[in-house]
Design an enzyme around this catalytic site. Structure first.
Site, short mmCIF file in Angstrom:
data_model
loop_
_atom_site.label_atom_id
_atom_site.label_comp_id
_atom_site.label_asym_id
_atom_site.label_seq_id
_atom_site.Cartn_x
_atom_site.Cartn_y
_atom_site.Cartn_z
N GLU A 57 -31.60 -74.64 -18.21
CA GLU A 57 -31.58 -75.81 -18.96
C GLU A 57 -31.35 -76.80 -18.04
O GLU A 57 -31.23 -78.42 -18.14
CB GLU A 57 -30.52 -75.55 -20.11
CG GLU A 57 -29.86 -76.41 -21.29
CD GLU A 57 -28.79 -76.04 -21.80
OE1 GLU A 57 -27.88 -76.41 -21.75
OE2 GLU A 57 -29.19 -74.92 -22.56
N ASP A 114 -37.49 -73.06 -22.79
CA ASP A 114 -37.15 -74.90 -23.01
C ASP A 114 -36.31 -75.01 -21.61
O ASP A 114 -37.21 -76.40 -21.18
CB ASP A 114 -36.05 -75.31 -23.88
CG ASP A 114 -34.84 -74.21 -23.55
OD1 ASP A 114 -34.49 -73.33 -23.12
OD2 ASP A 114 -33.76 -74.90 -23.66
#
Length: 345
Positions: A57, A114
């Site tokens: 991330e 993500d």
């Protein structure tokens, strides 16, 4: 009043996905401040609020920031560290976490979807900005493996698993709504043509319209999708909260051109409270006894239609995550053509 242009076709979003970021430079004080506080010289981004770990991330976000601020040298350091330390064997994805001061820094090879999306998106933006086809090739490989390894059809709705392992059973699939990175999908669809990218947008919007809980009708950090169909529910493995993950849902919706979606309005109503609590329990309606960070306040200002959008200075951020949220809002505003102003420290 919400942001305009809540719905756009994939084709209409393609120019936005590859538009050059707004004028910014490697000597911008906010970017210098982020590098000084949260980035090691070798390119490792340090999560100061979480045991100084690093994860995909943060690496992906920092790559996006480096492109935005036209800092190729920092981009290359961030990417180099990420590939040396987090690249998985056998596919183009990345292990999700690196821990300092332990014998085996990568003790869990699982990916975080993500993080992979942000890395791929940053590579595509970097390729466009600096005319580097090698960056694009890396992004294409990631995009292909995201679809190859993580795509699931759950009762007719397409999703990407949050990670390769640990998120599906015979009866349910668990997703994280903050992993629905709406503004990245058009860029990935152009690089890796596949109708499933459009489905990720269409189906995620459909999920978020019904997956709203508690007094304020908020999206959760984690969500269980029944394989047999029916209403999504809150999984028991995680606290049933609108919290540190789900605060990104309204940001990503607005950034992707879906600012009139119900989840955005619900978050705006929740954040309208004078104290703006850091989280809400979606079963009991209890709220945190401490306030949201400056980064969350920046998201609230964006979706609340403050113009210009006030951005918290990096030097005043409590930690890496708060600073990152503020810079993500800055990038979203640049992409959407919205004015910003730096708030007092």
């Amino acid at each position: 009043m919400p942001l305009p242009m809540s719905r756009r076709s994939l084709a209409a979003l393609l120019p936005l996905a590859f538009a050059a970021p707004a004028a910014a430079g490697r000597h911008d004080p906010e970017w210098i401040g982020f590098r000084q506080r949260f980035m090691a010289p070798e390119g490792r981004v340090v999560d100061t609020g979480n045991g100084n770990v690093s994860h995909t991330e943060g690496q992906g976000w920092a790559l996006l920031f480096a492109v935005h601020f036209d800092d190729r040298a920092s981009f290359d350091r961030i990417l180099g560290w990420t590939r040396r330390n987090l690249q998985r064997r056998g596919d183009a994805l990345f292990s999700w976490r690196w821990r300092p001061n332990v014998a085996q820094p990568v003790d869990d090879p699982n990916n975080a979807t993500d993080g992979d999306i942000y890395i791929a998106w940053a590579l595509l933006r970097g390729a466009a900005r600096w005319g580097d086809p090698g960056l694009r090739a890396l992004a294409v490989a990631i995009g292909r493996d995201l679809l190859r390894l993580l795509w699931r059809d759950v009762a007719g709705q397409g999703v990407l698993l949050p990670g390769l392992n640990g998120f599906e059973t015979a009866t349910q699939v668990v997703v994280n709504p903050s992993y629905f990175v709406f503004p990245a999908y058009a860029a990935l669809a152009e690089a890796v043509p596949d109708p499933r990218w459009q489905r990720l947008t269409t189906d995620a919007l459909a999920v978020l319209r019904v997956a709203r809980f508690g007094r304020w009708g908020l999206p959760p950090d984690w969500l269980s999708l029944p394989r047999a169909g029916g209403r999504p529910d809150l999984p028991t493995r995680w606290p049933p909260r609108f919290s540190f993950d789900a605060v990104r849902v309204p940001l990503l919706l607005a950034w992707g051109g879906h600012a009139t979606e119900p989840a955005v309005g619900a978050a705006g109503a929740f954040w309208a409270a004078p104290t703006m609590p850091a989280w809400a329990d979606l079963r009991t309606d209890a709220v945190a006894e401490y306030p949201a960070s400056g980064g969350v306040r920046a998201i609230a200002a964006l979706v609340g239609n403050a113009r210009p959008v006030p951005l918290p200075p990096v030097r005043g951020a409590a930690d890496y995550y708060a600073a990152s949220l503020g810079l993500l809002v800055a990038l979203a505003c640049a992409d959407r053509g919205l004015p910003t102003v730096l708030s007092p420290a």
